[in-house]
Design a protein around this motif. Structure first.
Motif, PDB file in Angstrom:
ATOM      1  N   ASN A  16       5.429  40.146  30.323  1.00 37.08           N
ATOM      2  CA  ASN A  16       6.517  40.269  31.297  1.00 37.08           C
ATOM      3  C   ASN A  16       6.586  41.683  31.877  1.00 37.08           C
ATOM      4  O   ASN A  16       6.834  41.853  33.077  1.00 37.08           O
ATOM      5  CB  ASN A  16       7.853  39.897  30.664  1.00 37.08           C
ATOM      6  CG  ASN A  16       7.966  38.415  30.417  1.00 37.08           C
ATOM      7  OD1 ASN A  16       7.063  37.644  30.734  1.00 37.08           O
ATOM      8  ND2 ASN A  16       9.057  37.999  29.834  1.00 37.08           N
ATOM      9  N   ASP A  37      14.411  39.133  29.026  1.00 34.17           N
ATOM     10  CA  ASP A  37      13.724  37.836  29.026  1.00 34.17           C
ATOM     11  C   ASP A  37      13.453  37.369  27.596  1.00 34.17           C
ATOM     12  O   ASP A  37      13.634  36.193  27.267  1.00 34.17           O
ATOM     13  CB  ASP A  37      12.402  37.913  29.787  1.00 34.17           C
ATOM     14  CG  ASP A  37      12.583  38.091  31.284  1.00 34.17           C
ATOM     15  OD1 ASP A  37      13.701  37.876  31.801  1.00 34.17           O
ATOM     16  OD2 ASP A  37      11.583  38.460  31.942  1.00 34.17           O
ATOM     17  N   LYS A  41      14.723  33.983  25.629  1.00 30.78           N
ATOM     18  CA  LYS A  41      13.802  33.009  25.044  1.00 30.78           C
ATOM     19  C   LYS A  41      13.992  32.842  23.538  1.00 30.78           C
ATOM     20  O   LYS A  41      14.031  31.726  23.027  1.00 30.78           O
ATOM     21  CB  LYS A  41      12.359  33.400  25.327  1.00 30.78           C
ATOM     22  CG  LYS A  41      11.336  32.440  24.727  1.00 30.78           C
ATOM     23  CD  LYS A  41       9.934  32.784  25.130  1.00 30.78           C
ATOM     24  CE  LYS A  41       8.925  31.905  24.434  1.00 30.78           C
ATOM     25  NZ  LYS A  41       8.637  30.679  25.112  1.00 30.78           N
TER      26      LYS A  41
END
Length: 75
Positions: A16, A37, A41
């Protein structure tokens, strides 16, 4: 749920990070977005737990980023 490991976390964040850098974000913003992120997740408490119990976190994180997108790390 499988326990999150440092290697799994940093590989996910590394991918990412490179994507955000490719979009033109600076290192700091790319790093923050990548960990955000990862929290989405894996869950914020899991990410925090891995970071807290990891040794040599910075060295390992920089090494993974340098392997995944050296053009953004080595300048």
């Amino acid at each position: 749920m499988i326990e999150l490991t440092l290697l799994t976390l940093l590989n996910y964040v590394g991918d990412n990070f490179c994507e955000y850098r490719n979009l033109g974000h600076d290192n700091y913003k790319s790093l923050l977005l990548s960990y955000s992120d990862a929290s989405n997740k894996f869950g914020p408490l899991e990410v925090k737990k891995v970071i807290e119990k990891s040794e040599n976190f910075k060295v390992t994180a920089v090494a993974i980023a340098a392997i995944k997108c050296p053009q953004h790390i080595v300048k």
